[in-house]
Motif scaffolding. Structure first.
Motif, PDB file in Angstrom:
ATOM      1  N   ALA A 201       0.824  -1.213   0.000  1.00 18.41           N
ATOM      2  CA  ALA A 201       0.000   0.000   0.000  1.00 18.41           C
ATOM      3  C   ALA A 201       0.853   1.257   0.000  1.00 18.41           C
ATOM      4  O   ALA A 201       0.463   2.285  -0.564  1.00 18.41           O
ATOM      5  N   CYS A 202       2.022   1.204   0.640  1.00 15.37           N
ATOM      6  CA  CYS A 202       2.902   2.369   0.725  1.00 15.37           C
ATOM      7  C   CYS A 202       3.694   2.600  -0.561  1.00 15.37           C
ATOM      8  O   CYS A 202       4.149   3.730  -0.803  1.00 15.37           O
ATOM      9  N   ALA A 203       3.882   1.567  -1.359  1.00 16.98           N
ATOM     10  CA  ALA A 203       4.766   1.669  -2.526  1.00 16.98           C
ATOM     11  C   ALA A 203       4.258   2.703  -3.527  1.00 16.98           C
ATOM     12  O   ALA A 203       3.089   2.697  -3.901  1.00 16.98           O
ATOM     13  N   PRO A 204       5.118   3.612  -4.001  1.00 18.59           N
ATOM     14  CA  PRO A 204       4.687   4.635  -4.953  1.00 18.59           C
ATOM     15  C   PRO A 204       4.519   4.071  -6.353  1.00 18.59           C
ATOM     16  O   PRO A 204       5.070   3.013  -6.686  1.00 18.59           O
ATOM     17  N   ASP A 205       3.759   4.768  -7.181  1.00 12.34           N
ATOM     18  CA  ASP A 205       3.623   4.400  -8.582  1.00 12.34           C
ATOM     19  C   ASP A 205       4.959   4.586  -9.297  1.00 12.34           C
ATOM     20  O   ASP A 205       5.683   5.553  -9.018  1.00 12.34           O
ATOM     21  N   VAL A 314       0.021  12.598  -4.899  1.00  4.93           N
ATOM     22  CA  VAL A 314      -0.648  12.404  -3.612  1.00  4.93           C
ATOM     23  C   VAL A 314       0.228  11.522  -2.726  1.00  4.93           C
ATOM     24  O   VAL A 314       0.783  10.521  -3.189  1.00  4.93           O
ATOM     25  N   VAL A 315       0.326  11.897  -1.449  1.00  4.04           N
ATOM     26  CA  VAL A 315       1.084  11.132  -0.449  1.00  4.04           C
ATOM     27  C   VAL A 315       0.182  10.914   0.762  1.00  4.04           C
ATOM     28  O   VAL A 315      -0.597  11.796   1.139  1.00  4.04           O
ATOM     29  N   GLY A 316       0.280   9.758   1.397  1.00  5.56           N
ATOM     30  CA  GLY A 316      -0.445   9.483   2.630  1.00  5.56           C
ATOM     31  C   GLY A 316       0.490   9.483   3.825  1.00  5.56           C
ATOM     32  O   GLY A 316       1.586   8.906   3.760  1.00  5.56           O
ATOM     33  N   LEU A 317       0.077  10.133   4.906  1.00  3.08           N
ATOM     34  CA  LEU A 317       0.826  10.178   6.163  1.00  3.08           C
ATOM     35  C   LEU A 317      -0.164   9.852   7.276  1.00  3.08           C
ATOM     36  O   LEU A 317      -0.844  10.728   7.795  1.00  3.08           O
ATOM     37  N   ALA A 347       2.394   8.959  -4.883  1.00  2.00           N
ATOM     38  CA  ALA A 347       3.821   9.107  -4.595  1.00  2.00           C
ATOM     39  C   ALA A 347       4.251   8.342  -3.351  1.00  2.00           C
ATOM     40  O   ALA A 347       5.404   8.449  -2.928  1.00  2.00           O
ATOM     41  N   GLY A 348       3.332   7.559  -2.762  1.00  6.60           N
ATOM     42  CA  GLY A 348       3.712   6.665  -1.676  1.00  6.60           C
ATOM     43  C   GLY A 348       3.099   7.022  -0.344  1.00  6.60           C
ATOM     44  O   GLY A 348       2.468   8.064  -0.177  1.00  6.60           O
ATOM     45  N   GLY A 349       3.302   6.120   0.613  1.00  3.63           N
ATOM     46  CA  GLY A 349       2.670   6.287   1.912  1.00  3.63           C
ATOM     47  C   GLY A 349       3.618   6.096   3.073  1.00  3.63           C
ATOM     48  O   GLY A 349       4.642   5.411   2.972  1.00  3.63           O
TER      49      GLY A 349
END
Length: 447
Positions: A201-205, A314-317, A347-349
């Motif tokens: 889920a964290c891996a960026p495109d 988009v990034v998730g934190l 862009a990842g999490g």
């Protein structure tokens, strides 16, 4: 027998009728809550339903009565159109308000930390998602989210169905599921945690490498707590400081701005759409993003469909109350689905567990336990400033436990005791069962 329909849709009377008729055919009474037409406040995230009024939400709207109906029911049906693979705003607002059904204390279940049961009995649960053309990722995400809710809402039986609104097979599938739910047969096994799911889920495109380096970032603070008091804001400010040093100007935007339409929401929306990079810094509410974050993302998606915007990534934190960061995986997948649905690059999490240990204090004050997270935010800022997605090194460092899970479960009750004492609530009252007392006709115990 009683069937409660929690209806997050706005235009699906045929599906609702299928559910009602299937229940009535088995002799069940039906309670239908059209949630889009019911005024519900968002969850405030203050845990007072555990420490001030144990087992009851203090917000006086329709949610406590609906929660009582859920407690009394034999089967609860969660009906929702899928929004980025998750629940629509109308249903998510209610789901966020259901934590009084659980106990604040923790235990280990299937190798991970979960809340203990507050009540001896819980209803069966059926989750029905509606999507026009669901792909494999959407199906997988909805099943994962339903499974997580099934565990955390303590149900002994659950099943999830993903249907198209025009599905000719909807009626027999619904009838079969209602029958199985009321007779507790053919249950879907509760899901087991895949420890590799968070990394995926964290891996960026891969497309992140082709994006221009962002010069501006908007950080959406998803907590409903007052400004300056949430772990989400603490993490966001630490990341923003690193981004500023790397040459990326950052601005904080608060999801509470979207509690109602108007000038405040319009201003917040313009700030989100006007940045090169969107960072969603939010707590986990019942396995997914808080309802107000979902509302903000829905409005941002509609804005992007109509107007030209510099937003590209988009990034998730995210942070959750459990010690394991793995619980954030479904919420990260929802953010990734939002990005892809709107032509943006994921862009990842970054995901952290045990967020309440930070409890809104500046991150550097918690450096004894948060050394890995401080390093993760520094690495992530460098990644983004270099025009690449969040690295595995940063994601792994962010997910490193602040405390071992066994130690967290051991000391967590002290926090609830301290909070309860401030409210004048005795230790034994933390396990109160007001909904069971109300159902038994004991109003004094239920108060």
């Amino acid at each position: 027998m009683q069937v409660v329909i929690l209806d997050g849709s706005t235009d699906q009377p045929a599906i609702v009728q299928h559910i009602a008729l299937a229940g009535q055919a088995l002799g069940a009474e039906i309670a239908h809550y059209a949630l889009a037409d019911i005024a519900l406040a968002p969850c405030l995230g203050d845990f007072e339903c555990w420490t001030k009024t144990p087992g009851r939400c203090r917000t006086r709207d329709a949610a406590p009565d609906i929660t009582q109906a859920i407690h009394d029911a034999d089967l609860v049906v969660f009906l929702t159109p899928l929004v980025f693979g998750g629940y629509a705003f109308a249903l998510k607002k209610l789901v966020d308000r259901l934590i009084p059904l659980t106990d604040s204390f923790f235990h280990e279940q299937a190798g991970t930390t979960r809340h203990q049961r507050r009540y001896a009995r819980y209803p069966a649960m059926l989750f029905i998602g509606l999507a026009d053309q669901p792909d494999a990722e959407t199906r997988s995400l909805f099943a994962e989210l339903a499974g997580g809710n099934a565990i955390n809402l303590q149900t002994p039986w659950f099943r999830s169905l993903l249907l198209t609104p025009q599905d000719a097979m909807a009626q027999p599938q619904i009838e079969s599921a209602i029958r199985a739910g009321l007779t507790a047969t053919e249950a879907t096994p509760l899901p087991k945690l895949d420890r590799r799911a968070l990394a995926r889920a964290c891996a960026p495109d891969p497309a992140t490498a082709n994006c221009p380096v962002p010069r501006t970032a908007a950080i959406l603070i998803g907590s409903a707590r007052p400004k300056g008091t949430s772990t989400s804001e603490s993490l966001a400010r630490a990341l923003a400081a690193n981004l500023e040093r790397a040459g990326i100007a950052s601005k904080l935007v608060y999801a509470i701005s979207f509690v109602k339409d108007g000038r405040m929401a319009d201003k917040a929306l313009a700030e989100l759409a006007g940045a090169d990079l969107l960072i969603v810094a939010a707590p986990l509410y019942v396995d997914a993003l808080p309802a107000l974050v979902g509302r903000a993302l829905e409005q941002l998606g509609a804005h992007l469909a109509e107007k030209v915007s510099p937003l590209r990534q988009v990034v998730g934190l995210l942070n959750c109350g459990f010690p394991e960061a793995d619980h954030n995986r479904s919420a990260l997948r929802i953010l990734r689905a939002f990005a892809h649905a709107n032509g943006l690059v994921w862009a990842g999490g970054l995901a952290m567990g045990a967020g309440e240990i930070i409890h809104g204090q500046p991150l550097h004050r918690a450096r004894f336990v948060a050394r890995a997270q401080i390093r993760a935010l520094r690495l992530a800022a460098a990644d983004l400033a270099a025009g690449r997605g969040i690295s595995q090194e940063a994601s792994r460092a962010m997910a490193r436990p602040l405390l071992p899970a066994w130690l967290f479960r051991l000391v967590a009750p002290l926090k609830w005791w301290w909070m309860a004492r401030r409210h004048g609530v005795a230790w034994r009252e933390l396990h109160a069962r007001p909904l069971a007392a109300a159902a038994a006709g004991n109003p004094d115990e239920a108060a």
